[in-house]
Scaffold this motif. Structure first.
Motif, short mmCIF file in Angstrom:
data_model
loop_
_atom_site.label_atom_id
_atom_site.label_comp_id
_atom_site.label_asym_id
_atom_site.label_seq_id
_atom_site.Cartn_x
_atom_site.Cartn_y
_atom_site.Cartn_z
N SER A 102 0.85 -1.19 0.00
CA SER A 102 0.00 0.00 0.00
C SER A 102 0.88 1.23 0.00
O SER A 102 1.72 1.41 0.86
N SER A 103 0.68 2.09 -1.00
CA SER A 103 1.55 3.27 -1.12
C SER A 103 1.41 4.19 0.08
O SER A 103 2.31 4.95 0.38
N SER A 104 0.30 4.14 0.78
CA SER A 104 0.11 5.04 1.91
C SER A 104 0.96 4.65 3.10
O SER A 104 1.09 5.41 4.05
N ASN A 105 1.56 3.45 3.06
CA ASN A 105 2.37 3.00 4.17
C ASN A 105 3.84 3.34 4.02
O ASN A 105 4.66 2.93 4.83
N PRO A 165 7.49 8.67 4.95
CA PRO A 165 7.74 9.98 4.34
C PRO A 165 9.21 10.34 4.44
O PRO A 165 9.84 10.11 5.46
N MET A 166 9.74 10.93 3.38
CA MET A 166 11.13 11.37 3.37
C MET A 166 11.23 12.74 2.72
O MET A 166 12.16 13.03 2.01
N ARG A 167 10.25 13.56 2.92
CA ARG A 167 10.21 14.83 2.18
C ARG A 167 11.34 15.76 2.58
O ARG A 167 11.76 16.58 1.81
N SER A 172 13.67 18.03 -18.06
CA SER A 172 12.84 18.10 -16.87
C SER A 172 12.55 16.68 -16.39
O SER A 172 12.62 15.72 -17.18
N LEU A 173 12.23 16.54 -15.13
CA LEU A 173 12.03 15.21 -14.55
C LEU A 173 10.81 14.52 -15.15
O LEU A 173 9.71 15.07 -15.18
N VAL A 174 11.01 13.31 -15.63
CA VAL A 174 9.92 12.45 -16.09
C VAL A 174 9.80 11.34 -15.06
O VAL A 174 10.79 10.68 -14.74
N HIS A 175 8.61 11.12 -14.53
CA HIS A 175 8.45 10.08 -13.52
C HIS A 175 7.11 9.39 -13.70
O HIS A 175 6.29 9.77 -14.54
N ILE A 176 6.89 8.36 -12.91
CA ILE A 176 5.68 7.56 -13.03
C ILE A 176 5.21 7.18 -11.63
O ILE A 176 5.99 7.21 -10.67
N ALA A 177 3.94 6.84 -11.50
CA ALA A 177 3.37 6.47 -10.20
C ALA A 177 3.42 4.96 -10.00
O ALA A 177 3.42 4.20 -10.97
N PRO A 178 3.46 4.49 -8.75
CA PRO A 178 3.56 3.05 -8.49
C PRO A 178 2.37 2.25 -9.01
O PRO A 178 2.50 1.05 -9.27
N ASP A 179 1.20 2.88 -9.16
CA ASP A 179 0.02 2.17 -9.65
C ASP A 179 -0.09 2.17 -11.17
O ASP A 179 -0.99 1.57 -11.73
N ASP A 180 0.83 2.86 -11.85
CA ASP A 180 0.81 2.86 -13.31
C ASP A 180 1.27 1.50 -13.84
O ASP A 180 2.06 0.80 -13.20
N THR A 207 2.78 10.51 -0.92
CA THR A 207 3.84 10.94 -0.01
C THR A 207 4.93 11.75 -0.70
O THR A 207 5.69 12.45 -0.05
N GLY A 208 5.03 11.59 -2.03
CA GLY A 208 6.09 12.27 -2.76
C GLY A 208 7.41 11.54 -2.68
O GLY A 208 8.44 12.05 -3.11
N ASN A 209 7.42 10.32 -2.13
CA ASN A 209 8.66 9.56 -1.99
C ASN A 209 9.08 8.93 -3.31
O ASN A 209 8.25 8.42 -4.06
N ALA A 210 10.38 8.92 -3.58
CA ALA A 210 10.92 8.13 -4.67
C ALA A 210 11.08 6.70 -4.16
O ALA A 210 11.72 6.47 -3.14
N LEU A 211 10.46 5.75 -4.87
CA LEU A 211 10.44 4.37 -4.40
C LEU A 211 11.41 3.47 -5.14
O LEU A 211 11.96 2.53 -4.56
#
Length: 428
Positions: free
Chosen positions: A18-21, A24-26, A215-223, A247-251
């Motif tokens: 679960s991404s909500s778990n 945080p490392m902001r 510029s930064l290209v990124h993707i979400a864990p649920d993609d 959370t904005g964390n890089a995973l």
């Protein structure tokens, strides 16, 4: 222990599906609660520790993962839905498209992984040393002022800096101009020395490379992994960070190699399209003309110029008879930073390759008549990014990258095949 690692913080973190778990490392200035450790800069392969050196972070995290039955896959498009093997057999040519659309980034992220993140205030010298020490090729960049990720530090950045500021010791003292490798236009030579550049911060380098910085290209864990491949290929990038939108964390950092390896784990359980038994020459996968090559006596700076002007990331090295004997890749350039041997880039590739890490393999080859299935297996087992096609005399006739393979297997059947803008060597 080297003084470079003295100010790392060490703390524990754990990641669940679960991404909500995610922890945080902001903030890049305050570590989470946890003890400090002098164990060294490399994260444990089996632990859940994270180390910070000044403004660089190395994270090792665990994730719980429930394995699905071998005959079903899950996708997220509004809701999770089950996809049976029978569904894949309906359209054989699209089996890998459906597979990639049925899996998310989370499915690929391992239970324990190491991620290196650099703050833009970190010195360039320490940053590239950290890349070498940890065996990684790129790292997300964190801007503490913006409290956000702003890009990636890659070996390409190092090459661009070398190409832009390098002044050959063989150049006449009176020369005040540089020649751009791509445009062949002359411009006033910079008085900046390479040893001065290495003391700069990453942020300073990004300003110097503003005309070449993406510029930064990124993707979400649920993609889906289909979106990963599409983004990597269409944006012509080699590394795609996975960032949690909550959370904005890089995973994790997605690559062509990791995606293909994930597919290979299941490939024997999936219906096999007929084209898997065809030769790569018949399928015309990869590049078969105007291939960028090098020789052992080629100066390193010439190879770097070719990386930039030809937009390639590897050069098959040929001997005097034109036979493939080695390969010089962008990753080999990082050894210049490790050995601090970039003040004389007029040395030959043969001399430069003597500093190659023993764990890094040389050139991997194949014949044009070999099947696509054979090529995929060889690339995955060799853990390389490209394979050089040779004839019976070991002359180079083509080159196939992981990007070429994934484009053919996944994007072409989905109607997303990228147009080749130039005929050259592989871009991966």
């Amino acid at each position: 222990m080297s003084k470079d690692w003295n100010n790392f913080f060490t703390y524990s973190t754990q990641k669940k599906c679960s991404s909500s778990n995610c922890l945080p490392m902001r903030s890049s200035t305050t570590p989470p609660s946890g003890g400090q450790n002098e164990a060294g800069p490399s994260a444990s392969a089996s632990g859940t520790s994270c180390r910070r050196r000044s403004s660089s972070i190395i994270i090792s995290r665990r994730r719980s993962h429930s394995h699905s039955p071998a005959n079903s896959f899950h996708s997220q498009e509004g809701e999770l839905e089950c996809m049976e093997i029978a569904d894949l057999e309906e359209d054989e040519d699209k089996v890998f498209v459906k597979f990639m659309k049925a899996h998310r980034c989370y499915d690929l992220i391992p239970n324990s992984a190491k991620l290196v993140v650099f703050d833009t205030t970190l010195g360039v010298k320490k940053a590239f040393f950290a890349l070498v020490y940890n065996g990684v090729r790129a790292a997300p960049l964190w801007d503490n002022t913006r409290q956000d990720y702003i890009g990636m530090l890659t070996i390409t950045d190092f090459i661009n800096i070398l190409q832009k500021y390098y002044k050959s010791p063989l150049t006449e003292e009176g020369s005040e101009f540089d020649t751009d490798a791509e445009t062949e236009q002359r411009s006033p030579r910079s008085s900046v020395k390479m040893d001065e550049l290495e003391e700069h911060r990453i942020a300073t380098w990004r300003v110097a490379l503003k005309d070449r910085t993406k510029s930064l290209v990124h993707i979400a864990p649920d993609d889906s992994l289909f979106e990963v491949i599409k983004t990597l290929v269409h944006c012509r990038i080699h590394r795609l960070p996975v960032i949690d939108p909550v959370t904005g964390n890089a995973l994790y950092v997605m690559t062509h190699k990791r995606v293909l390896k994930f597919l290979y784990l299941y490939i024997n359980d999936l219906p096999s399209p007929g084209y898997m038994k065809q030769s790569v020459k018949e399928l015309h996968i990869g590049t078969w003309d105007n291939i960028a090559t090098a020789t052992y006596d080629m100066p390193v700076i010439t190879a770097l110029n070719m990386f930039v002007s030809r937009r390639v990331s590897a050069l098959p090295v040929l001997d005097n008879e034109g036979k493939v004997v080695d390969i010089y890749a962008k990753f080999d350039v990082i050894n210049l930073a490790a050995e601090k041997s970039y003040n004389n880039l007029d040395v030959s590739l043969e001399e430069a390759l003597q500093h190659r890490n023993n764990s890094v393999g040389g050139v991997v080859t194949c014949k044009a008549e070999e099947t696509l299935a054979t090529i995929i297996q060889r690339l995955v087992k060799a853990e390389v990014h490209r394979i050089v096609v040779v004839d019976g005399d070991f002359k180079c006739t083509g080159i196939i990258s992981l990007s070429d393979l994934l484009s053919f297997l996944v994007l072409k059947p989905a109607g997303e095949y990228p147009e080749r803008k130039m005929s050259s060597s592989s871009v991966l």
